[in-house]
Design a protein around this motif. Structure first.
Motif, PDB file in Angstrom:
ATOM      1  N   PRO A  30       0.845  -1.192   0.000  1.00 40.94           N
ATOM      2  CA  PRO A  30       0.000   0.000   0.000  1.00 40.94           C
ATOM      3  C   PRO A  30       0.887   1.252   0.000  1.00 40.94           C
ATOM      4  O   PRO A  30       2.013   1.220   0.511  1.00 40.94           O
ATOM      5  CB  PRO A  30      -0.789  -0.112   1.308  1.00 40.94           C
ATOM      6  CG  PRO A  30      -0.746  -1.568   1.648  1.00 40.94           C
ATOM      7  CD  PRO A  30       0.573  -2.069   1.145  1.00 40.94           C
ATOM      8  N   LYS A  31       0.396   2.340  -0.556  1.00 37.87           N
ATOM      9  CA  LYS A  31       1.220   3.538  -0.727  1.00 37.87           C
ATOM     10  C   LYS A  31       1.834   4.052   0.571  1.00 37.87           C
ATOM     11  O   LYS A  31       2.992   4.458   0.587  1.00 37.87           O
ATOM     12  CB  LYS A  31       0.416   4.643  -1.403  1.00 37.87           C
ATOM     13  CG  LYS A  31       0.165   4.364  -2.860  1.00 37.87           C
ATOM     14  CD  LYS A  31      -0.573   5.511  -3.527  1.00 37.87           C
ATOM     15  CE  LYS A  31      -0.780   5.183  -5.000  1.00 37.87           C
ATOM     16  NZ  LYS A  31      -1.429   6.293  -5.702  1.00 37.87           N
ATOM     17  N   ASP A  32       1.044   4.040   1.665  1.00 35.82           N
ATOM     18  CA  ASP A  32       1.596   4.552   2.918  1.00 35.82           C
ATOM     19  C   ASP A  32       2.729   3.669   3.435  1.00 35.82           C
ATOM     20  O   ASP A  32       3.749   4.176   3.920  1.00 35.82           O
ATOM     21  CB  ASP A  32       0.511   4.733   3.968  1.00 35.82           C
ATOM     22  CG  ASP A  32      -0.229   3.451   4.304  1.00 35.82           C
ATOM     23  OD1 ASP A  32      -0.255   2.523   3.461  1.00 35.82           O
ATOM     24  OD2 ASP A  32      -0.800   3.375   5.410  1.00 35.82           O
ATOM     25  N   LEU A  33       2.600   2.348   3.326  1.00 34.29           N
ATOM     26  CA  LEU A  33       3.681   1.452   3.750  1.00 34.29           C
ATOM     27  C   LEU A  33       4.885   1.565   2.823  1.00 34.29           C
ATOM     28  O   LEU A  33       6.031   1.528   3.275  1.00 34.29           O
ATOM     29  CB  LEU A  33       3.197   0.006   3.792  1.00 34.29           C
ATOM     30  CG  LEU A  33       2.185  -0.335   4.863  1.00 34.29           C
ATOM     31  CD1 LEU A  33       1.758  -1.786   4.742  1.00 34.29           C
ATOM     32  CD2 LEU A  33       2.741  -0.045   6.242  1.00 34.29           C
ATOM     33  N   GLN A  35       5.911   4.193   1.180  1.00 38.01           N
ATOM     34  CA  GLN A  35       6.658   5.406   1.514  1.00 38.01           C
ATOM     35  C   GLN A  35       7.458   5.227   2.797  1.00 38.01           C
ATOM     36  O   GLN A  35       8.601   5.680   2.894  1.00 38.01           O
ATOM     37  CB  GLN A  35       5.715   6.598   1.617  1.00 38.01           C
ATOM     38  CG  GLN A  35       5.151   6.996   0.268  1.00 38.01           C
ATOM     39  CD  GLN A  35       4.105   8.078   0.364  1.00 38.01           C
ATOM     40  OE1 GLN A  35       3.556   8.356   1.434  1.00 38.01           O
ATOM     41  NE2 GLN A  35       3.804   8.687  -0.772  1.00 38.01           N
ATOM     42  N   TYR A  36       6.877   4.563   3.798  1.00 40.27           N
ATOM     43  CA  TYR A  36       7.603   4.333   5.051  1.00 40.27           C
ATOM     44  C   TYR A  36       8.826   3.447   4.821  1.00 40.27           C
ATOM     45  O   TYR A  36       9.926   3.795   5.246  1.00 40.27           O
ATOM     46  CB  TYR A  36       6.687   3.690   6.099  1.00 40.27           C
ATOM     47  CG  TYR A  36       7.459   3.251   7.312  1.00 40.27           C
ATOM     48  CD1 TYR A  36       7.995   4.196   8.178  1.00 40.27           C
ATOM     49  CD2 TYR A  36       7.702   1.912   7.563  1.00 40.27           C
ATOM     50  CE1 TYR A  36       8.745   3.808   9.281  1.00 40.27           C
ATOM     51  CE2 TYR A  36       8.445   1.515   8.661  1.00 40.27           C
ATOM     52  CZ  TYR A  36       8.965   2.465   9.516  1.00 40.27           C
ATOM     53  OH  TYR A  36       9.715   2.081  10.593  1.00 40.27           O
ATOM     54  N   VAL A  37       8.636   2.306   4.148  1.00 36.45           N
ATOM     55  CA  VAL A  37       9.757   1.378   3.930  1.00 36.45           C
ATOM     56  C   VAL A  37      10.843   2.051   3.101  1.00 36.45           C
ATOM     57  O   VAL A  37      12.025   1.922   3.396  1.00 36.45           O
ATOM     58  CB  VAL A  37       9.273   0.066   3.273  1.00 36.45           C
ATOM     59  CG1 VAL A  37      10.442  -0.817   2.880  1.00 36.45           C
ATOM     60  CG2 VAL A  37       8.350  -0.686   4.223  1.00 36.45           C
ATOM     61  N   ARG A  38      10.467   2.783   2.066  1.00 38.05           N
ATOM     62  CA  ARG A  38      11.455   3.484   1.232  1.00 38.05           C
ATOM     63  C   ARG A  38      12.239   4.522   2.017  1.00 38.05           C
ATOM     64  O   ARG A  38      13.365   4.841   1.677  1.00 38.05           O
ATOM     65  CB  ARG A  38      10.777   4.155   0.042  1.00 38.05           C
ATOM     66  CG  ARG A  38      10.420   3.207  -1.050  1.00 38.05           C
ATOM     67  CD  ARG A  38      11.663   2.785  -1.761  1.00 38.05           C
ATOM     68  NE  ARG A  38      11.341   1.842  -2.817  1.00 38.05           N
ATOM     69  CZ  ARG A  38      12.246   1.158  -3.460  1.00 38.05           C
ATOM     70  NH1 ARG A  38      13.512   1.298  -3.200  1.00 38.05           N
ATOM     71  NH2 ARG A  38      11.884   0.310  -4.382  1.00 38.05           N
ATOM     72  N   SER A  39      11.649   5.054   3.095  1.00 39.38           N
ATOM     73  CA  SER A  39      12.340   6.081   3.889  1.00 39.38           C
ATOM     74  C   SER A  39      13.384   5.492   4.837  1.00 39.38           C
ATOM     75  O   SER A  39      14.207   6.225   5.376  1.00 39.38           O
ATOM     76  CB  SER A  39      11.328   6.884   4.699  1.00 39.38           C
ATOM     77  OG  SER A  39      10.837   6.122   5.801  1.00 39.38           O
ATOM     78  N   LEU A  40      13.358   4.188   5.040  1.00 41.96           N
ATOM     79  CA  LEU A  40      14.297   3.556   5.970  1.00 41.96           C
ATOM     80  C   LEU A  40      15.706   3.516   5.387  1.00 41.96           C
ATOM     81  O   LEU A  40      15.882   3.246   4.196  1.00 41.96           O
ATOM     82  CB  LEU A  40      13.845   2.131   6.291  1.00 41.96           C
ATOM     83  CG  LEU A  40      12.494   1.991   6.981  1.00 41.96           C
ATOM     84  CD1 LEU A  40      12.085   0.527   7.043  1.00 41.96           C
ATOM     85  CD2 LEU A  40      12.543   2.600   8.368  1.00 41.96           C
ATOM     86  N   PRO A  41      16.722   3.734   6.211  1.00 42.98           N
ATOM     87  CA  PRO A  41      18.097   3.686   5.698  1.00 42.98           C
ATOM     88  C   PRO A  41      18.563   2.270   5.345  1.00 42.98           C
ATOM     89  O   PRO A  41      19.435   2.094   4.519  1.00 42.98           O
ATOM     90  CB  PRO A  41      18.928   4.270   6.842  1.00 42.98           C
ATOM     91  CG  PRO A  41      18.100   4.055   8.060  1.00 42.98           C
ATOM     92  CD  PRO A  41      16.663   4.095   7.612  1.00 42.98           C
ATOM     93  N   ASN A  42      17.984   1.273   5.981  1.00 41.43           N
ATOM     94  CA  ASN A  42      18.380  -0.130   5.755  1.00 41.43           C
ATOM     95  C   ASN A  42      17.152  -0.960   5.386  1.00 41.43           C
ATOM     96  O   ASN A  42      16.868  -1.975   6.003  1.00 41.43           O
ATOM     97  CB  ASN A  42      19.055  -0.683   7.003  1.00 41.43           C
ATOM     98  CG  ASN A  42      18.181  -0.575   8.228  1.00 41.43           C
ATOM     99  OD1 ASN A  42      17.169   0.118   8.232  1.00 41.43           O
ATOM    100  ND2 ASN A  42      18.545  -1.266   9.272  1.00 41.43           N
ATOM    101  N   LYS A  43      16.450  -0.531   4.348  1.00 45.50           N
ATOM    102  CA  LYS A  43      15.151  -1.131   4.011  1.00 45.50           C
ATOM    103  C   LYS A  43      15.209  -2.625   3.745  1.00 45.50           C
ATOM    104  O   LYS A  43      14.335  -3.355   4.166  1.00 45.50           O
ATOM    105  CB  LYS A  43      14.478  -0.377   2.879  1.00 45.50           C
ATOM    106  CG  LYS A  43      15.243  -0.266   1.610  1.00 45.50           C
ATOM    107  CD  LYS A  43      14.531   0.700   0.667  1.00 45.50           C
ATOM    108  CE  LYS A  43      15.465   1.633  -0.027  1.00 45.50           C
ATOM    109  NZ  LYS A  43      16.181   2.586   0.748  1.00 45.50           N
TER     110      LYS A  43
END
Length: 61
Positions: A30-33, A35-43
């Motif tokens: 989902p779009k909100d997840l 965006q969150y995962v993409r923002s992580l430094p170590n996704k």
């Protein structure tokens, strides 16, 4: 012919002792997840850990 990325030797190396599978798994989020995962430094490592915890819970370990 396309050039290889500079990090091709290290980009998919395991961070621990456990070997990685030969092929990756890809999923749509989902779009909100997403965006969150993409923002992580170590996704990649975060995703491996999240999947591992869910699988252990499902398998009763």
């Amino acid at each position: 012919m396309t050039e290889r990325r500079a990090d091709y030797l290290t980009r998919f190396k395991p961070i621990g002792e456990e070997a990685l599978a030969d092929k990756p798994i890809s999923v749509f989020l989902p779009k909100d997840l997403y965006q969150y995962v993409r923002s992580l430094p170590n996704k990649a490592e975060w995703l491996r850990q999240a999947i591992s915890e869910a699988a252990k819970r499902d398998l009763g370990k």
